[in-house]
Design a protein around this motif. Structure first.
Motif, PDB file in Angstrom:
ATOM      1  N   UNK B  87       0.822  -1.210   0.000  1.00  0.00           N
ATOM      2  CA  UNK B  87       0.000   0.000   0.000  1.00  0.00           C
ATOM      3  C   UNK B  87       0.858   1.263   0.000  1.00  0.00           C
ATOM      4  N   UNK B  88       2.103   1.148   0.432  1.00  0.00           N
ATOM      5  CA  UNK B  88       2.972   2.334   0.544  1.00  0.00           C
ATOM      6  C   UNK B  88       3.780   2.603  -0.731  1.00  0.00           C
ATOM      7  N   UNK B 106       4.876  -8.631  -4.927  1.00  0.00           N
ATOM      8  CA  UNK B 106       4.157  -7.402  -4.578  1.00  0.00           C
ATOM      9  C   UNK B 106       2.885  -7.356  -5.437  1.00  0.00           C
ATOM     10  N   UNK B 107       2.077  -6.298  -5.252  1.00  0.00           N
ATOM     11  CA  UNK B 107       0.747  -6.283  -5.882  1.00  0.00           C
ATOM     12  C   UNK B 107       0.772  -5.753  -7.315  1.00  0.00           C
ATOM     13  N   UNK B 108      -0.356  -5.928  -7.995  1.00  0.00           N
ATOM     14  CA  UNK B 108      -0.516  -5.387  -9.349  1.00  0.00           C
ATOM     15  C   UNK B 108      -0.376  -3.856  -9.327  1.00  0.00           C
ATOM     16  N   UNK B 109      -0.852  -3.219  -8.247  1.00  0.00           N
ATOM     17  CA  UNK B 109      -0.750  -1.758  -8.131  1.00  0.00           C
ATOM     18  C   UNK B 109       0.720  -1.323  -8.135  1.00  0.00           C
ATOM     19  N   UNK B 110       1.560  -2.112  -7.494  1.00  0.00           N
ATOM     20  CA  UNK B 110       2.996  -1.788  -7.465  1.00  0.00           C
ATOM     21  C   UNK B 110       3.581  -1.939  -8.869  1.00  0.00           C
ATOM     22  N   UNK B 111       3.203  -3.037  -9.540  1.00  0.00           N
ATOM     23  CA  UNK B 111       3.689  -3.251 -10.916  1.00  0.00           C
ATOM     24  C   UNK B 111       3.248  -2.094 -11.816  1.00  0.00           C
TER      25      UNK B 111
END
Lengths: 282, 185
Positions: B87-88, B106-111
């Motif tokens: 989230x960060x 890590x998440x798709x958002x990070x990618x």
């Protein structure tokens, strides 16, 4: 009547102190042997490089007394107390905690215990988590397990339905370990607890990670299951450090106890590739 | 699979060159932060307060080292599991952070953030902390000392060995490796 044997908790304190230091710097021989064996069978060049780094880490750690992993874990203790033992010179729980606190201070080990909500670090790695069992005899067997947070977080208890049966158990474990993938520092050792009740299954699963690596269950049906789960996990391709290869898991160890007719508890406890633990008998 | 030597701070040009699976030997200054420090950094950002360091061009190492023995810059210092920073990371990447070092998915958002803002996620080998820590030549706590192992440290590293895990082109080394080695027993 059996004669009561006195055991000084000062000896317990010293034993815990020594095991905590020893566990932090020196990998268990059976874990290293299993990794050497896996290395010989590994076909991925990247995986072999990861193993080279793991082996050189084991050497540096042991020689220079640098912790194998910066996460030196919480102290988890399995204490088997013979029923003819009488502890003297203090309270055994205080002695165990004192041994852990001293080791983590003197050995430059990381203090990882914190308040669950504020996350304030207690600075002493306490309290230790102690599982006590009363057994026949007049001896005290203590196993110290330095359990890190990364592998512990990739663990779970799931209450399956009786109809899920053997196949449901195999699938749940395999899917869970593959989904965890690179997170718990593979190659891992997977402890599985089947049956008993909710919390007892979790204790069995953790205890199972401490069995000599790769030694099959004495129950032939469970030994078969261990083999099947291991093959399926290692066919995932995750590999050492998640960088691809044939070694995602070094061993699967299952413990099982009778359960209620309405339940099928299943616990999975993941241990990372250093799987630090030591044993003493007093 | 190329091999690069790079020095921080990293630029968009540095990042664009890197492909998942490449090896990078990283030198220069990097900063440590994990769960508790990230919570504070992001809270400070939301309040418009100064941060312990400017994230622009920087690489954050997800690590909580063990204490240093006398005469040594740091104790053992391997990567911690990165998903806890899911989230960060996108927030700091949007503020110019160019890389993070950790282990695990890590998440798709990070990618997506890596692609959108040109950043990289570097994987290190977990549980090889005595060896990985040897790349650290100097360490200094610069914020939140009361967090102990979770305090923010400024590290000077030399040739820290890393794998490019998520690149700025949307590739994922873990997925690529898994696909290549599945069903090979």
């Amino acid at each position: 009547m059996a004669k009561v044997r006195e055991v000084s908790v000062k000896d317990v304190e010293q034993a815990v102190y020594k095991m905590a230091l020893d566990a932090a710097y020196h990998i268990p021989e059976d874990v290293l042997a299993a990794e050497k064996e896996a290395y010989a069978k590994e076909k991925s060049e990247v995986a072999k490089k990861v193993f080279d780094t793991i082996f050189s880490n084991i050497e540096v750690s042991s020689k220079e007394e640098f912790p194998l992993c910066q996460d030196t874990g919480l102290g988890i203790l399995f204490v088997e107390v013979g029923q003819d033992v009488h502890f003297v010179d203090g309270y055994i729980v205080d002695a165990i905690n004192s041994g852990v606190e001293r080791a983590y201070k003197d050995g430059y080990l990381r203090k990882s215990s914190c308040h669950p909500l504020t996350r304030a670090n207690y600075g002493n790695n306490l309290p230790a988590i102690i599982h006590t069992f009363v057994v026949p005899g007049d001896k005290v067997k203590i196993v110290f397990d330095a359990k890190g947070g990364g592998s512990e977080s990739m663990s779970k208890v799931q209450m399956l339905k009786p109809a899920d049966g053997r196949d449901g158990i195999v699938k749940t474990v395999v899917d869970w370990v593959i989904e965890a993938g690179p997170n718990p520092c593979p190659p891992t050792i997977i402890g599985v607890g089947i049956g008993a009740d909710f919390e007892r299954s979790a204790v069995m699963a953790k205890h199972a990670t401490l069995r000599k690596v790769g030694e099959p269950s004495t129950d032939p049906d469970l030994a078969d299951m261990e083999k099947e789960i291991l093959t399926k996990i290692n066919n995932s391709g995750v590999g050492p450090a998640g960088l691809g290869g044939l070694t995602t898991c070094l061993a699967v160890h299952i413990e099982m106890e009778p359960c209620h007719i309405a339940t099928l508890p299943l616990a999975i406890n993941t241990a990372c590739h250093v799987n630090r633990h030591k044993e003493t008998e007093l | 699979m190329a091999e690069y030597k790079m020095t921080t701070p990293l630029s968009d040009e540095d990042i664009i060159k890197l492909k998942a699976g490449d090896s990078v030997f990283l030198s220069g200054v990097i900063y440590t932060a994990r769960d508790a420090a990230h919570m504070r950094i992001v809270a400070s950002l939301e309040k418009g307060e100064d941060l312990p360091f400017d994230p622009k061009g920087q690489v954050i190492y997800y690590v909580g080292p063990s204490p240093a023995r006398p005469g040594k810059p740091i104790g053992s210092a391997g990567p911690t599991t990165s998903y806890r920073m899911n989230s960060f990371a996108p927030i700091l990447i949007a503020k110019g952070q160019k890389g993070m070092i950790g282990k695990g998915k890590m998440s798709q958002e990070v990618k997506d953030a890596c692609v959108k803002y040109k950043a990289c996620y570097f994987a290190s080998i977990g549980g090889a902390a005595a060896v990985v820590g040897q790349a650290v030549k100097k360490a200094e706590i610069i914020a939140y000392p009361e967090l102990g192992p979770e305090a923010v440290r400024r590290l000077e590293v030399e040739d820290m060995p890393l794998f490019v895990c998520y690149d700025s082109h949307g590739n994922d080394l873990y997925e690529m490796a898994k696909k290549e080695w599945a069903n090979r027993l």
